[in-house]
Motif scaffolding. Structure first.
Motif, PDB file in Angstrom:
ATOM      1  N   THR A 192      29.299  27.702  19.605  1.00 16.43           N
ATOM      2  CA  THR A 192      29.322  29.030  20.214  1.00 16.43           C
ATOM      3  C   THR A 192      29.848  28.868  21.635  1.00 16.43           C
ATOM      4  N   VAL A 193      30.976  29.514  21.929  1.00 17.16           N
ATOM      5  CA  VAL A 193      31.708  29.217  23.157  1.00 17.16           C
ATOM      6  C   VAL A 193      31.730  30.433  24.082  1.00 17.16           C
ATOM      7  N   LEU A 194      31.488  30.180  25.347  1.00 15.04           N
ATOM      8  CA  LEU A 194      31.570  31.206  26.376  1.00 15.04           C
ATOM      9  C   LEU A 194      32.680  30.810  27.340  1.00 15.04           C
ATOM     10  N   MET A 195      33.781  31.557  27.313  1.00 18.59           N
ATOM     11  CA  MET A 195      34.905  31.305  28.208  1.00 18.59           C
ATOM     12  C   MET A 195      34.788  32.210  29.436  1.00 18.59           C
ATOM     13  N   LEU A 196      34.930  31.631  30.611  1.00 19.29           N
ATOM     14  CA  LEU A 196      34.830  32.390  31.844  1.00 19.29           C
ATOM     15  C   LEU A 196      36.212  32.639  32.420  1.00 19.29           C
ATOM     16  N   ASP A 197      36.415  33.836  32.956  1.00 17.72           N
ATOM     17  CA  ASP A 197      37.690  34.191  33.587  1.00 17.72           C
ATOM     18  C   ASP A 197      37.383  34.915  34.887  1.00 17.72           C
ATOM     19  N   ASP A 198      37.879  34.370  36.011  1.00 18.80           N
ATOM     20  CA  ASP A 198      37.558  34.963  37.315  1.00 18.80           C
ATOM     21  C   ASP A 198      38.557  36.037  37.752  1.00 18.80           C
ATOM     22  N   LEU A 199      39.542  36.353  36.892  1.00 17.81           N
ATOM     23  CA  LEU A 199      40.481  37.455  37.153  1.00 17.81           C
ATOM     24  C   LEU A 199      41.197  37.320  38.489  1.00 17.81           C
ATOM     25  N   THR A 200      41.542  36.096  38.867  1.00 26.31           N
ATOM     26  CA  THR A 200      42.185  35.883  40.160  1.00 26.31           C
ATOM     27  C   THR A 200      43.702  35.847  40.089  1.00 26.31           C
ATOM     28  N   THR A 201      44.255  35.909  38.872  1.00 27.93           N
ATOM     29  CA  THR A 201      45.712  35.911  38.779  1.00 27.93           C
ATOM     30  C   THR A 201      46.247  37.302  39.091  1.00 27.93           C
ATOM     31  N   GLU A 202      47.504  37.354  39.491  1.00 30.28           N
ATOM     32  CA  GLU A 202      48.108  38.629  39.873  1.00 30.28           C
ATOM     33  C   GLU A 202      48.221  39.575  38.689  1.00 30.28           C
TER      34      GLU A 202
ATOM     35  N   GLY B 244      35.098  38.510  35.208  1.00 30.02           N
ATOM     36  CA  GLY B 244      34.673  39.230  36.405  1.00 30.02           C
ATOM     37  C   GLY B 244      35.181  38.508  37.633  1.00 30.02           C
ATOM     38  N   SER B 245      35.311  39.224  38.719  1.00 28.91           N
ATOM     39  CA  SER B 245      35.795  38.626  39.959  1.00 28.91           C
ATOM     40  C   SER B 245      34.782  37.610  40.478  1.00 28.91           C
ATOM     41  N   PRO B 246      35.195  36.715  41.381  1.00 28.50           N
ATOM     42  CA  PRO B 246      34.264  35.713  41.919  1.00 28.50           C
ATOM     43  C   PRO B 246      33.039  36.365  42.547  1.00 28.50           C
ATOM     44  N   GLY B 247      31.862  35.791  42.255  1.00 28.07           N
ATOM     45  CA  GLY B 247      30.631  36.291  42.827  1.00 28.07           C
ATOM     46  C   GLY B 247      29.887  37.298  41.982  1.00 28.07           C
TER      47      GLY B 247
ATOM     48  N   VAL C 158      30.569  26.002  27.399  1.00 28.16           N
ATOM     49  CA  VAL C 158      31.057  26.903  28.444  1.00 28.16           C
ATOM     50  C   VAL C 158      32.357  26.327  28.969  1.00 28.16           C
ATOM     51  N   LEU C 159      33.403  27.128  29.019  1.00 29.61           N
ATOM     52  CA  LEU C 159      34.698  26.698  29.561  1.00 29.61           C
ATOM     53  C   LEU C 159      34.979  27.512  30.819  1.00 29.61           C
ATOM     54  N   ASP C 160      34.992  26.828  31.958  1.00 33.99           N
ATOM     55  CA  ASP C 160      35.112  27.491  33.257  1.00 33.99           C
ATOM     56  C   ASP C 160      36.251  26.858  34.049  1.00 33.99           C
ATOM     57  N   SER C 161      37.405  27.487  34.242  1.00 35.15           N
ATOM     58  CA  SER C 161      37.634  28.857  33.841  1.00 35.15           C
ATOM     59  C   SER C 161      39.029  28.959  33.221  1.00 35.15           C
ATOM     60  N   LEU C 162      39.269  30.098  32.581  1.00 37.76           N
ATOM     61  CA  LEU C 162      40.558  30.326  31.940  1.00 37.76           C
ATOM     62  C   LEU C 162      41.681  30.513  32.943  1.00 37.76           C
ATOM     63  N   SER C 163      41.347  30.850  34.165  1.00 37.26           N
ATOM     64  CA  SER C 163      42.388  31.041  35.179  1.00 37.26           C
ATOM     65  C   SER C 163      43.195  29.782  35.387  1.00 37.26           C
ATOM     66  N   GLU C 164      42.543  28.614  35.335  1.00 32.58           N
ATOM     67  CA  GLU C 164      43.251  27.339  35.516  1.00 32.58           C
ATOM     68  C   GLU C 164      44.208  27.089  34.347  1.00 32.58           C
ATOM     69  N   ILE C 165      43.768  27.388  33.131  1.00 32.06           N
ATOM     70  CA  ILE C 165      44.624  27.196  31.963  1.00 32.06           C
ATOM     71  C   ILE C 165      45.789  28.176  31.994  1.00 32.06           C
ATOM     72  N   ARG C 166      45.533  29.404  32.446  1.00 35.93           N
ATOM     73  CA  ARG C 166      46.598  30.403  32.534  1.00 35.93           C
ATOM     74  C   ARG C 166      47.672  29.949  33.521  1.00 35.93           C
ATOM     75  N   LEU C 167      47.270  29.375  34.617  1.00 36.16           N
ATOM     76  CA  LEU C 167      48.229  28.895  35.614  1.00 36.16           C
ATOM     77  C   LEU C 167      49.053  27.735  35.082  1.00 36.16           C
ATOM     78  N   LEU C 168      48.393  26.862  34.327  1.00 37.38           N
ATOM     79  CA  LEU C 168      49.124  25.733  33.743  1.00 37.38           C
ATOM     80  C   LEU C 168      50.104  26.206  32.676  1.00 37.38           C
ATOM     81  N   ALA C 169      49.714  27.231  31.908  1.00 41.77           N
ATOM     82  CA  ALA C 169      50.581  27.722  30.831  1.00 41.77           C
ATOM     83  C   ALA C 169      51.830  28.399  31.384  1.00 41.77           C
ATOM     84  N   GLN C 170      51.709  29.126  32.499  1.00 44.29           N
ATOM     85  CA  GLN C 170      52.825  29.758  33.203  1.00 44.29           C
ATOM     86  C   GLN C 170      53.472  30.937  32.460  1.00 44.29           C
TER      87      GLN C 170
END
Length: 495
Positions: free
Chosen positions: A166-176, A33-36, A132-144
């Motif tokens: 039991t893992v909850l991954m968070l994604d803030d959907l901030t990538t283009e 979900g988006s930030p907030g 809890v892994l916060d957030s996947l956006s950082e990993i996505r940016l590193l992966a390129q």
């Protein structure tokens, strides 16, 4: 092993209801979900719920500092402590130093590998049951690239699986580019959304996009973030709720009104009171609510349009002491601000009054105010259909009011819900003998026969007084009647 032990509860009652118990243990889930929109708050409640049952948890943060997370927790009255822990993962200082940058290797290659290594080390050191892994956006940016990102997420998933977490991954959907890679990898996906209406508070809702091998409650579910955490209001499905009750006829405190209704209102039915402003719609519904309290039952009033102090004063002038009835505990009165409350939250409040408090009569005054909480009329009708079906199946009597536009002549209702109600009471102004008068008629009743007459009525200190049928007038419902002979009208003090 009991089936309940296979699920990890979230600590959010409404969300656990939607997920039919919570998250299946030892699986990876995506909360996006988006930030907030409430991702961090839900994740924190997920870990705190595990701590209540002695399950160690770990919050791995790549996007917020530990201090920021603890401040957020404190704002809700929470404390992150044993068995929970926060691991703040920041890039190694060598990777942030310009003089240490590699010329033959991309720095992102080193950062991604180092980040993954440190995540594994954190898991090994604490052996958490909830992560809890916060957030996947950082990993996505590193992966390129999408390929490297997918491989990295798969590696994390298999590692977590081996550690039975039991893992909850968070994604803030901030990538283009909205990469759906994790949707196929995760065992379940929950999407959080936020909308900002033209007026009023922001609205939040969630939807379960997938839950592999598990049924769940589909559709959008309203939610709020408040002090103490997230509250989720599962979408009401009337077919899931049915209670056995005796269908009996409920009378008002007016014999004339009961006669007009064919004896009264049947238990487990809905009644719509329709008319222009000032015709006494609220008083008609109050008549049945007061009668329910006098029978020893509980009644609930949800007031959208009128300030409670004014309502109490006005009712007192009509011989109804709402304050005394409320103090007695059998009359529940709640002021509803349509600009601040979502339809899902309102439905949940009505449901709680019936299921938890035992209310057998529910008054919603009015649908005009309720409509303001809805973005579209079609959604209003769907919400009202489920709510009325639920109340009917619980054996509760529901009374709704709708104020029509205009005072006399051709009038229109802002929303047509007459087909949903079992009984429709129509109130009208009409002019006769130099006075503005009121008329009442029953235009629909599914459950029994009723009078097809039009009667004049007057509102006074003793409530509603009905006269004889207006047999020598025609055109009363249009507001401009035509006199066609002698007729008995209500005179001052006389019926």
């Amino acid at each position: 092993m009991k089936s309940e032990s296979l699920k990890a509860g979230t600590g959010i009652e409404g969300l656990d209801d939607i997920l039919v118990g919570g998250f299946r243990r030892g699986r990876v889930y995506l909360l996006e979900g988006s930030p907030g929109t409430g991702k961090t708050t839900i994740a924190a409640q997920f870990l705190l719920e595990g701590a209540k049952h002695g399950e160690p948890g770990l919050y791995i943060t790549l996007s917020e500092t530990e201090e920021e997370l603890r401040e957020t927790a404190e704002s809700h009255g929470w404390t992150f402590g044993s068995p929970n822990a926060i691991f703040e993962l920041v890039p190694p200082e060598s990777l942030l130093d310009d003089q240490q940058q590699q010329s033959l290797l991309y720095s992102s290659d080193l950062e991604l590998g180092e980040t993954t290594k440190r995540i594994f080390e954190a898991i090994e050191g604490k052996s958490p049951k909830r992560v809890v892994l916060d957030s996947l956006s950082e990993i996505r940016l590193l992966a390129q690239s999408s390929l490297r990102y997918r491989r990295q997420v798969l590696a994390l998933k298999h590692y977590f699986s081996r550690n039975d977490a039991t893992v909850l991954m968070l994604d803030d959907l901030t990538t283009e580019n909205l990469d759906k890679t994790v949707h196929s990898v995760a065992h379940g996906v929950i999407r959080l959304e936020e909308t900002a209406p033209d007026y009023g508070a922001e609205r939040r809702r969630l939807r379960v996009i997938k839950y592999r091998g598990q049924r769940f409650r589909g559709g959008h579910h309203d939610m709020v973030i408040e002090t103490g955490g997230v509250r989720v209001f599962p979408r009401l499905v009337s077919g899931e709720h049915r209670t056995e009750f005796k269908r009996e006829t409920i009378s008002s405190n007016s014999p004339a009104l009961d006669k007009l209704l064919g004896g009264g209102i049947e238990r487990g039915s809905s009644t719509l009171v329709l008319g222009p402003a000032g015709t006494g719609k609220s008083l008609v519904t109050l008549t049945f609510a007061v009668q329910a309290v006098e029978r020893g039952e509980k009644a609930a009033l949800f007031i959208f349009d009128e300030e409670l102090g004014l309502l109490f004063e006005r009712a007192r002038g009509l011989g109804i002491d709402l304050q005394a009835l409320q103090d007695g505990g059998n009359l529940l009165i709640e002021q509803v601000d349509a600009a601040e409350m979502s339809p899902g939250e309102f439905s949940q409040r009505v449901r709680s009054c019936v299921e938890s408090l035992g209310a057998r009569t529910v008054v919603i005054d009015s649908l005009n105010g309720y409509q303001q909480a809805m973005p579209e009329e079609k959604q209003l009708v769907l919400h009202m259909h489920e709510l009325l079906q639920f109340l009917n199946r619980q054996g509760a009597n529901t009374f709704l009011t709708v104020a029509q536009h205009g005072l006399v002549g051709d009038m229109q209702a802002p929303v047509d819900v007459t087909y949903l109600a079992d009984t429709v009471v129509l109130l009208r102004y009409f002019e006769a003998a130099g006075r503005v008068r009121r008329a009442i008629s029953i235009i629909k009743k599914r459950t029994s026969a009723h009078e097809d007459t039009i009667r004049e009525y007057r509102i006074g200190s003793d409530g509603i007084t009905l006269g004889e049928p207006l047999t020598n007038f025609q055109g009363v419902l249009r507001g401009v009647p035509e006199w066609i002979g002698e007729n008995t009208l209500l005179n001052d003090g006389l019926a």
